[in-house]
Design a protein around this motif. Structure first.
Motif, PDB file in Angstrom:
ATOM      1  N   SER A  17     -50.511  35.045 -17.816  1.00 64.26           N
ATOM      2  CA  SER A  17     -50.827  36.411 -17.433  1.00 64.26           C
ATOM      3  C   SER A  17     -50.989  36.432 -15.913  1.00 64.26           C
ATOM      4  CB  SER A  17     -51.825  36.913 -18.070  1.00 64.26           C
ATOM      5  OG  SER A  17     -53.273  36.456 -17.790  1.00 64.26           O
ATOM      6  N   ARG A  42     -54.424  38.183 -23.828  1.00 64.06           N
ATOM      7  CA  ARG A  42     -54.260  39.836 -23.394  1.00 64.06           C
ATOM      8  C   ARG A  42     -55.793  40.386 -23.096  1.00 64.06           C
ATOM      9  NH1 ARG A  42     -54.516  44.558 -25.653  1.00 64.06           N
ATOM     10  NH2 ARG A  42     -55.097  43.762 -27.555  1.00 64.06           N
ATOM     11  N   ILE A  43     -56.722  39.952 -23.931  1.00 67.62           N
ATOM     12  CA  ILE A  43     -58.023  40.550 -24.240  1.00 67.62           C
ATOM     13  C   ILE A  43     -58.638  40.251 -22.762  1.00 67.62           C
ATOM     14  CG2 ILE A  43     -60.195  40.418 -24.856  1.00 67.62           C
ATOM     15  CD1 ILE A  43     -58.492  42.268 -26.730  1.00 67.62           C
ATOM     16  N   GLN A  45     -57.130  39.238 -20.061  1.00 68.27           N
ATOM     17  CA  GLN A  45     -56.787  39.977 -18.776  1.00 68.27           C
ATOM     18  C   GLN A  45     -57.043  41.293 -18.506  1.00 68.27           C
ATOM     19  OE1 GLN A  45     -54.435  38.416 -16.414  1.00 68.27           O
ATOM     20  NE2 GLN A  45     -55.183  40.189 -15.499  1.00 68.27           N
ATOM     21  N   LYS A  46     -57.302  42.174 -19.640  1.00 71.33           N
ATOM     22  CA  LYS A  46     -58.065  43.361 -19.679  1.00 71.33           C
ATOM     23  C   LYS A  46     -59.424  43.273 -18.942  1.00 71.33           C
ATOM     24  CE  LYS A  46     -55.186  45.779 -23.001  1.00 71.33           C
ATOM     25  NZ  LYS A  46     -55.157  46.998 -23.939  1.00 71.33           N
ATOM     26  N   ARG A  48     -60.371  41.138 -16.870  1.00 70.35           N
ATOM     27  CA  ARG A  48     -60.400  40.689 -15.549  1.00 70.35           C
ATOM     28  C   ARG A  48     -59.884  41.968 -14.734  1.00 70.35           C
ATOM     29  NH1 ARG A  48     -59.424  40.099 -10.798  1.00 70.35           N
ATOM     30  NH2 ARG A  48     -58.685  38.427  -9.617  1.00 70.35           N
ATOM     31  N   ASP A  49     -59.078  42.751 -15.204  1.00 70.34           N
ATOM     32  CA  ASP A  49     -58.530  44.040 -14.717  1.00 70.34           C
ATOM     33  C   ASP A  49     -59.654  44.941 -14.591  1.00 70.34           C
ATOM     34  OD1 ASP A  49     -56.049  42.968 -14.377  1.00 70.34           O
ATOM     35  OD2 ASP A  49     -55.172  43.781 -16.121  1.00 70.34           O
ATOM     36  N   HIS A  50     -60.481  45.109 -15.670  1.00 77.31           N
ATOM     37  CA  HIS A  50     -61.462  46.237 -15.712  1.00 77.31           C
ATOM     38  C   HIS A  50     -62.337  45.931 -14.472  1.00 77.31           C
ATOM     39  CE1 HIS A  50     -64.231  49.004 -17.332  1.00 77.31           C
ATOM     40  NE2 HIS A  50     -65.296  48.078 -17.202  1.00 77.31           N
ATOM     41  N   TYR A 101     -68.135  46.088 -22.694  1.00 77.60           N
ATOM     42  CA  TYR A 101     -66.582  46.268 -22.493  1.00 77.60           C
ATOM     43  C   TYR A 101     -65.514  45.694 -23.477  1.00 77.60           C
ATOM     44  CZ  TYR A 101     -62.117  46.884 -20.499  1.00 77.60           C
ATOM     45  OH  TYR A 101     -60.924  47.241 -20.378  1.00 77.60           O
ATOM     46  N   LEU A 105     -62.526  47.123 -26.422  1.00 74.98           N
ATOM     47  CA  LEU A 105     -61.266  46.423 -26.624  1.00 74.98           C
ATOM     48  C   LEU A 105     -61.023  46.185 -28.142  1.00 74.98           C
ATOM     49  CD1 LEU A 105     -61.034  44.235 -23.388  1.00 74.98           C
ATOM     50  CD2 LEU A 105     -60.002  46.480 -23.655  1.00 74.98           C
TER      51      LEU A 105
END
Length: 140
Positions: A17, A42-43, A45-46, A48-50, A101, A105
């Motif tokens: 990712s 995918r989880i 990465q979300k 990390r982005d958050h 968090y 998800l």
């Protein structure tokens, strides 16, 4: 999603990712291959982005032998053995906030475990995240 098989030697630097590479998911015993579920990536990465900060993976894929070793003391049917789990933390973020968090998800599925520091066993607090089909929540 999909369970993928990688080689540390051949694929270690491969990006899974925007922020994660295969080598971050390797078993700490140095074995090859590495199993990684794409839903887990995918989880993470979300996450990390958050938070906008690196997600540090303490442990992801584990061979059965390493998982059951005295060093790890993992559960007999640990999701780590199937490439579906990672123990994570983010510097400066409370593990309770991180777990909260992750809950957003995966509100109806997956495993989320909160593990505080245990002297002599672990050197930092972390959150276990796995992408099992059923829902499991616990404090270690």
């Amino acid at each position: 999603m999909a369970l993928n098989v990688y080689s540390l030697e051949r694929d270690g630097e491969k990006s899974l990712s925007k922020n994660f590479k295969v080598k971050e998911f390797r078993c700490k015993d140095g074995s090859d291959p590495i199993f990684i579920d794409s839903e887990l990536v995918r989880i993470l990465q979300k996450v990390r982005d958050h938070f906008g900060s690196p997600v540090i993976i303490n442990s992801a894929y584990r061979t059965a032998a390493y998982n059951l070793s005295k060093k790890v003391g993992g559960a007999k049917f640990s999701q780590h053995q199937y490439g579906k789990a990672a123990d994570i933390y983010i510097q400066g973020i409370l593990i309770t906030k991180l777990a909260e968090y992750v809950e957003t998800l995966m509100p109806n599925k997956g495993g989320i475990g909160i593990y505080p520091i245990k002297t002599g066993v672990r050197n930092c607090a972390f959150v276990h995240v796995d992408v099992r089909a059923t829902k499991g929540r616990w404090k270690g």
